[in-house]
Design a protein around this motif. Structure first.
Motif, short mmCIF file in Angstrom:
data_model
loop_
_atom_site.label_atom_id
_atom_site.label_comp_id
_atom_site.label_asym_id
_atom_site.label_seq_id
_atom_site.Cartn_x
_atom_site.Cartn_y
_atom_site.Cartn_z
N UNK A 105 -36.72 42.85 -26.76
CA UNK A 105 -37.57 44.01 -27.01
C UNK A 105 -38.98 43.66 -27.42
N UNK A 106 -39.30 42.37 -27.51
CA UNK A 106 -40.67 41.96 -27.83
C UNK A 106 -40.99 40.67 -27.09
N UNK A 107 -42.22 40.58 -26.62
CA UNK A 107 -42.65 39.37 -25.92
C UNK A 107 -43.15 38.30 -26.88
N UNK A 108 -43.36 38.68 -28.13
CA UNK A 108 -43.87 37.74 -29.13
C UNK A 108 -43.06 37.86 -30.41
N UNK A 109 -42.84 36.74 -31.05
CA UNK A 109 -42.30 36.74 -32.41
C UNK A 109 -43.22 35.90 -33.28
N UNK A 151 -30.62 48.06 -33.98
CA UNK A 151 -29.33 47.69 -33.39
C UNK A 151 -29.48 47.05 -32.02
N UNK A 152 -30.58 47.34 -31.31
CA UNK A 152 -30.82 46.68 -30.02
C UNK A 152 -31.15 45.20 -30.22
N UNK A 153 -31.92 44.90 -31.27
CA UNK A 153 -32.25 43.51 -31.57
C UNK A 153 -31.01 42.74 -31.97
N UNK A 154 -30.09 43.42 -32.65
CA UNK A 154 -28.86 42.78 -33.11
C UNK A 154 -27.91 42.53 -31.94
#
Length: 326
Positions: free
Chosen positions: A137-141, A304-307
């Motif tokens: 859900x993210x292109x960067x962390x 919950x999507x990240x999990x």
């Protein structure tokens, strides 16, 4: 009706990553700008359970944007896994009137935040702080860019000595469950093979590739392997020595050097932008989302999507590795 957030806490959980301090700074100063009280929770969820929570002012985060690590410290907390531990944490927050949380960390930290928010009446906003870049859900962390640049710098130096001695170097980078550091640093340094947990390693293909290069007198080879890939660099070196005994082989494990150091400009910008939007989320009444960036736009993704999901490495990247390493 959504309760108005007036006091917020910020914490770091799990592994540290360069840029966390920049995010903390952004959360504190954005919160104060909007008239909120901001509290720093020491050592992640442990600080919530142990009531190690300090009020922060604008000057509390002065001169930290360039520093690696985290001024709030970070830890993993076994007590927080239990309902009793989370109840104690909630009581400590309530005692101070904290009614919003910003959590910096990876998917494990987000899982804890989601569980806590579902059980109690405190909204949680996640910031993806992990060098592994493995959150969907993210292109960067926060921290990945610094970590991968640290790896690239080290691998470039290793290539010099590999060239001087006609050796094969197997370089292990971090990534227990994710191969992004290996993939990006391997492509950027011209590695002949890149081995990652997401793609099953064809060891026979690796051996065949090395044997062909040996016949062509191409004796300088770099293999970049993620630590979580089937025993890591040491196991791979053992297998290669058995199959290609004439090839002089060395192993270099980069380890925690990838976690430290001053964050890059990219990580400082990402962290500052995400920290700002985390506070905006709480003010707007959002619950249980994390702040991501997709196509240079801020994206709000349910925790919950990240999990549940993992960032997927596309076949295109693996084709690039195969073609450019020939």
């Amino acid at each position: 009706m959504t309760k108005k957030v007036t006091k917020i806490g910020v914490l770091c959980s799990g592994g540290d990553s360069p840029g966390m301090n920049a995010a903390i700074r952004a959360v504190v100063r954005t919160g104060i700008y909007h008239g909120l009280e901001v509290y720093g929770v020491m050592r992640g969820y442990s600080g919530m359970v142990e009531d190690d929570i300090v009020k922060m002012e604008s000057r509390s985060v002065a001169n930290i944007i360039q520093r690696g690590g985290t001024i709030l410290k970070t830890a993993r907390c076994k007590e927080f896994y239990t309902p009793e531990g989370r109840q104690i944490a909630y009581n400590n927050l309530k005692k101070k009137g904290i009614n919003g949380l910003v959590v910096l960390g990876g998917d494990g930290s987000f899982k804890g935040a989601q569980t806590f928010s579902n059980e109690f009446d405190i909204p949680c906003i996640g910031l993806p702080g992990t060098i592994d870049k493995d959150i969907a859900g993210t292109e960067f962390t926060i921290g990945f860019d610094t970590a991968v640049n640290t790896a690239v710098e080290a691998i470039d130096k290793i290539r010099d000595t590999a060239d001087a001695h006609d050796r094969l170097f197997i370089i292990e980078v971090m990534g227990r469950d994710a191969g992004y550091i290996a993939l990006h640093s391997g492509i950027a340094t011209g590695a002949e093979n890149i081995l990652i947990p997401e793609k099953k390693t064809d060891i026979d293909r690796v051996i065949k590739s090395l044997q062909e290069k040996e016949k062509r007198k191409k004796l300088v080879n770099l293999i970049v392997v993620a630590e979580g890939e089937d025993g890591g660099a040491d196991q791979l070196a053992k297998t290669i020595k058995e199959k290609v005994p004439g090839l002089e082989t060395r192993v270099c494990i980069l380890g925690h050097i990838q976690r430290g150091g001053s964050p890059t400009c990219m990580d400082r910008l990402i962290a500052s932008r995400m920290g700002y939007h985390a506070v905006e989320c709480l003010i707007e009444g959002r619950h249980n989302v994390f702040v991501g960036i997709v196509n240079n736009r801020i994206n709000y993704i349910p925790l919950n999507e990240a999990v549940k999901k993992k960032q997927r490495i596309s076949d295109e990247w693996m084709d690039i590795v195969r073609i450019l390493s020939t």
